[in-house]
Design an enzyme around this catalytic site. Sequence first.
Site, PDB file in Angstrom:
ATOM      1  N   HIS A   1     -50.379  42.970  56.930  1.00 48.19           N
ATOM      2  CA  HIS A   1     -51.500  42.053  56.606  1.00 48.19           C
ATOM      3  C   HIS A   1     -51.801  42.152  54.222  1.00 48.19           C
ATOM      4  O   HIS A   1     -51.097  42.924  53.930  1.00 48.19           O
ATOM      5  CB  HIS A   1     -52.785  42.164  57.319  1.00 48.19           C
ATOM      6  CG  HIS A   1     -53.251  43.590  56.433  1.00 48.19           C
ATOM      7  ND1 HIS A   1     -52.527  45.348  56.771  1.00 48.19           N
ATOM      8  CD2 HIS A   1     -54.056  43.736  55.626  1.00 48.19           C
ATOM      9  CE1 HIS A   1     -53.527  45.877  55.992  1.00 48.19           C
ATOM     10  NE2 HIS A   1     -54.374  45.249  55.381  1.00 48.19           N
TER      11      HIS A   1
ATOM     12  N   ARG B   1     -61.236  53.021  48.844  1.00 47.25           N
ATOM     13  CA  ARG B   1     -60.493  51.435  48.598  1.00 47.25           C
ATOM     14  C   ARG B   1     -61.426  50.662  47.876  1.00 47.25           C
ATOM     15  O   ARG B   1     -62.833  50.753  48.747  1.00 47.25           O
ATOM     16  CB  ARG B   1     -60.879  51.170  50.071  1.00 47.25           C
ATOM     17  CG  ARG B   1     -59.536  50.027  49.851  1.00 47.25           C
ATOM     18  CD  ARG B   1     -59.534  49.185  51.403  1.00 47.25           C
ATOM     19  NE  ARG B   1     -60.394  48.810  51.827  1.00 47.25           N
ATOM     20  CZ  ARG B   1     -60.106  47.208  52.508  1.00 47.25           C
ATOM     21  NH1 ARG B   1     -59.366  46.872  53.320  1.00 47.25           N
ATOM     22  NH2 ARG B   1     -61.275  47.172  52.832  1.00 47.25           N
TER      23      ARG B   1
ATOM     24  N   HIS C   1     -49.070  44.766  52.842  1.00 40.96           N
ATOM     25  CA  HIS C   1     -49.373  46.280  52.968  1.00 40.96           C
ATOM     26  C   HIS C   1     -49.492  46.659  54.243  1.00 40.96           C
ATOM     27  O   HIS C   1     -49.369  47.093  55.099  1.00 40.96           O
ATOM     28  CB  HIS C   1     -49.994  47.022  51.815  1.00 40.96           C
ATOM     29  CG  HIS C   1     -51.398  46.669  52.264  1.00 40.96           C
ATOM     30  ND1 HIS C   1     -52.514  45.314  51.965  1.00 40.96           N
ATOM     31  CD2 HIS C   1     -52.361  47.492  53.065  1.00 40.96           C
ATOM     32  CE1 HIS C   1     -53.104  45.721  52.474  1.00 40.96           C
ATOM     33  NE2 HIS C   1     -53.742  46.102  52.256  1.00 40.96           N
TER      34      HIS C   1
ATOM     35  N   ASP D   1     -55.119  41.991  52.234  1.00 40.71           N
ATOM     36  CA  ASP D   1     -56.472  42.100  52.169  1.00 40.71           C
ATOM     37  C   ASP D   1     -57.433  40.983  52.442  1.00 40.71           C
ATOM     38  O   ASP D   1     -57.265  39.932  51.331  1.00 40.71           O
ATOM     39  CB  ASP D   1     -56.959  43.314  51.237  1.00 40.71           C
ATOM     40  CG  ASP D   1     -56.347  44.553  51.795  1.00 40.71           C
ATOM     41  OD1 ASP D   1     -55.922  44.531  52.843  1.00 40.71           O
ATOM     42  OD2 ASP D   1     -56.447  45.310  51.180  1.00 40.71           O
TER      43      ASP D   1
END
Length: 293
Positions: A105, A276, A260, A107
């Site tokens: 995907h 993150r 990723h 983000d």
Amino acid sequence: MAIKIRPLSYAIGAELSGVDLNRPVDEATRAEIHRAWLEHLVIVFRGQDLTPQRQIAFGRMFGELDDHKAVPFYRHPEHPEIYLITNKKIGGKESQTKDTGRLWHSDHSFTTHPTTATMLYCREIPPVGGTTMFANMYLAYETLSPGLRALLDKLEAVHSLEHYTSHNPYFSARDPAQIAKMHELSPPVAQPVVRTHPETGRKALYVSEGQTSRFVGMSQEESNGLLQFLFAHSVKPEFTYRHNWNVSDMLMWDNRCTMHLALADYSHEHSRHMHRLTVLGTPCGRRLEANEL
């Protein structure tokens, strides 16, 4: 000390050394980091012992940071800019982000402001595994035939968080009420199948198995064949890099031209704990009309 750049694979990724992110970064160094990021798409800084405040300071060098209101359940309790990707218990409860990212995907492509950059800072990692893969979506597009590129240039595709959660078996254990709230906050959107990078001008394929369900104006059945081809084509080994994490790695990637995948290549008997940060993106895509849903 000058920045040194060491490519990590043929297609994507570079290690940058000669930078201490614990210290203020001057504009010339920031610009050099930015150029390396645009060229290599994924960059990593090793051995960076950073506090949450320094992580946030690094992220803000590249734009406004997301406070994760769309997925508010896993934020750092003191720093909403930090989203916890962890298999450690949170508030005495099993973490629901321990298996996040198990499908390819980009983000927040399920929103009309997809993430520009994502930074992942490694706090704990299993003795083996816990790796992350990245794919170069410039190369995925540029290696298609001219005829197929011309067709794809004109298409939009439906991206949705609901597609991601319904096709990811790891979401079956999550709180249904939380998942329903996430779907409510992020309704489906239409994104260009081919996205032109606003800084480099290069075209990149912009579909993913994790978040793309069908082409706009086509049924699921009509879309499946071409989508499955594109999903497989975009993650050929020659387009990818697999990152083996070390504690204190700070890794940053460009969501406008990469995908990723967090691999399930380790045991949850060992901790995997990441911080993150995401840099808010510029407008891309649109809300679907009622007759397009």
